[in-house]
Scaffold this motif. Structure first.
Motif: not given
Lengths: 276, 285
Positions: B56, B243, B256, B278-279
């Motif tokens: 991540e 998300t 994501t 975040s991914f």
């Protein structure tokens, strides 16, 4: 309507014969609770694929069902299936499939299907109620239903036939609840058309349906045995073997190891068979 | 006990760098698994014997400071109710006070024990206890620091409801931070809520998409240095943002999300957060 259904079932029972073919794949449908997403259900796929009888798998995730192709040369072990579903993080609610075994009676008169394999599994047969209350708009009507199914199953108690029941098993073994099998269809497993020879043995002490079950469960898994019937009224065990010259001494020993005295054991001649 | 050099570094630590450490621990928060929220943990445990790996990437913009972190996670199901996770953060780029740094961050090991589960047709209720330890493997003497220099003990409870259409989660996590020399960083409390919706209920092998709205409330107590509470540390922030979790097949998941601070009440003079994103990619087998 209900009468018609049971008469139709009776007719089906009387007319249908089923032959066991080793290597054939049957389908069992698992009703699984907790299946919310494919990503989480992958664990269940992994666990089921490790079971010895596994052949194929198809998820109906929106219906909470998993259809499993099962080789019938492997026992359909409900406890193992239950364990696999549990380890994957889900709950098994029911199994719909075809189960092969012998009928036996419990202490309170209830009927069971004793599966050939695995030997510890015994399914309580869920009988249709004697009387069914049908609600109408104005009054409650009580309609009695005939019990051809129960009578038929009672008949099979003495004949020691292998029976094939298609239905749904519910109940959780971990909670010590009886595994209830509700019957959709029932058929007697007929002897194979092609076999090496047929052995007939007259025995003593074959007194009840539980004795019959023990004999069937002992002999059916043997590689050479294609089919078996044990009749405790006639004190007779019939074994259909693959080989043309089975070892009669070994068969006799196996029967006596179960606690039955063998009066006679012989190979049935072809003419005798045709005459019968 | 810390070495004398390390103690002196902590003693001489400028306050902006203390805040930078705070930012570091904020971004290196515990991660969600499977259909859990992206910015917090949920009650998911993996099946017995199951292994999951996750990578991540997280980015946080803290006013003039930036942080890019790559998290590596490995998850193992000891039983269907008990799973262990090892999380190793690799700091790709840390910019603060005109200095940059990169390297290994603080490693965390945690366990989840699911003590309540109720299965229904196409739905589950779960409650899980969370326990862990974060060890100071990151270099806290670097400029800027890559670790907090303290051992932390995260623990908490997580409730989740998952169905074919709706999800909701509520997680409370407390991070107990131990003293390190003269420095005693403030403990942190996280209260996280999330609601998710699956618009299309496909079959097992169909691609699967779930949208979430996540809200994370974070409360941090003031840090202490040689018994004195530092005025420019600690405070409360509430993050909110969408998300998305996408599973092209049952073994892979892409996740994501982005969050913005909708409420910030920071003590003293501190930089205000802009956003965090975040991914991640998950694979289990």
């Amino acid at each position: 309507m209900i009468n018609r259904r049971y008469y139709a079932l009776l007719a089906f029972v009387m007319l249908t014969t089923v032959s066991m073919v080793h290597g054939h794949v049957q389908q069992v449908t698992l009703r699984v609770d907790g299946l919310a997403c494919p990503f989480c259900a992958f664990g269940l796929e992994k666990k089921i694929k490790k079971l010895p009888g596994y052949d194929s798998l198809h998820f109906l995730i929106n219906e909470g069902k998993v259809i499993v192709g099962w080789r019938d040369d492997q026992p359909l072990d409900l406890k193992e299936i239950d364990k696999a579903v549990d380890k994957a993080g889900f709950t098994l609610r029911g199994v719909t499939g075809t189960f092969i075994g012998t009928i036996s009676r419990g202490n309170k008169g209830e009927l069971y299907l004793d599966l050939i394999e695995p030997v510890e599994q015994r399914l309580h047969l869920d009988m249709p109620k004697d009387k069914r209350r049908i609600k109408t708009k104005k009054t409650d009507q009580i309609q009695s239903t005939p019990q051809p199914l129960r009578e038929r199953l009672e008949g099979l108690l003495t004949q020691g036939n292998l029976v094939e029941i298609t239905g749904k098993v519910e109940g959780h073994s971990k909670n010590k609840v009886l595994l209830n099998l509700s019957i959709n269809s029932l058929a007697i497993v007929s002897p194979p058309e092609e076999f090496g020879c047929k052995v007939i043995s007259r025995v003593e002490n074959l007194v009840c349906s539980r004795c019959v079950t023990r004999v069937v469960r002992t002999f059916m898994p043997l590689e050479d045995v294609l089919h078996i019937q044990a009749d405790h009224l006639e004190d007779e065990i019939q074994i259909w073997t693959q080989s043309e010259k089975p070892n009669l001494m070994r068969l006799r020993d196996r029967i006596e190891l179960l606690g039955f005295k063998v009066e006679q054991i012989r190979v049935q001649k072809e003419k005798e068979d045709q005459k019968k | 006990m810390l070495s004398g050099t390390r103690q002196s570094v902590i003693r001489d630590l400028p306050l902006p760098l203390l805040w930078a450490i705070t930012l570091l621990t904020m971004v290196i928060s515990t991660k969600g698994w499977a259909h859990e929220p992206v910015f917090s943990m949920g009650p998911e445990t993996i099946w017995q014997g199951g292994v999951g790996i996750e990578t991540e990437f997280e980015f946080a913009d803290e006013g003039g400071e930036e942080l890019s972190v790559l998290h590596y996670e490995i998850l193992y199901g000891l039983t269907k109710d008990l799973s262990l996770t090892l999380e190793v953060p690799q700091i790709l780029d840390r910019q603060a006070e005109g200095e940059t740094g990169d390297g290994l961050g603080d490693v965390e090991v945690r366990a989840k024990y699911q003590f309540f589960k109720k299965d229904m047709l196409n739905a589950q209720h779960k409650i899980t206890g969370i326990f862990g330890i974060k060890v100071p493997t990151g270099d806290d003497e670097a400029d800027p620091p890559l670790g907090t220099g303290t051992t932390e003990f995260p623990f908490g409870l997580s409730y989740g409801y998952e169905s074919r259409t709706w999800y909701h989660f509520l997680t409370t996590l407390y991070r107990l931070r131990t003293e390190s020399g003269n420095s005693d960083p403030g403990d942190r409390l996280f209260i996280n809520g999330a609601v998710g919706y699956r618009p299309v209920q496909g079959e097992y092998t169909d691609p699967d998409v779930v949208f979430f709205l996540e809200m994370n409330a974070e409360f941090e107590f003031k840090d202490e240095l040689r018994g004195t509470r530092l005025p420019n540390t600690g405070g409360n922030t509430i993050w909110l943002g969408p998300t998305t979790l996408v599973s092209p097949n049952p073994q892979w998941m892409f996740k994501t999300g982005i969050q913005f601070p909708i409420y910030e009440n920071l003590n003293g003079h501190q930089e205000h957060s802009e956003f965090r994103a975040s991914f991640g990619i998950e694979h289990h087998f």
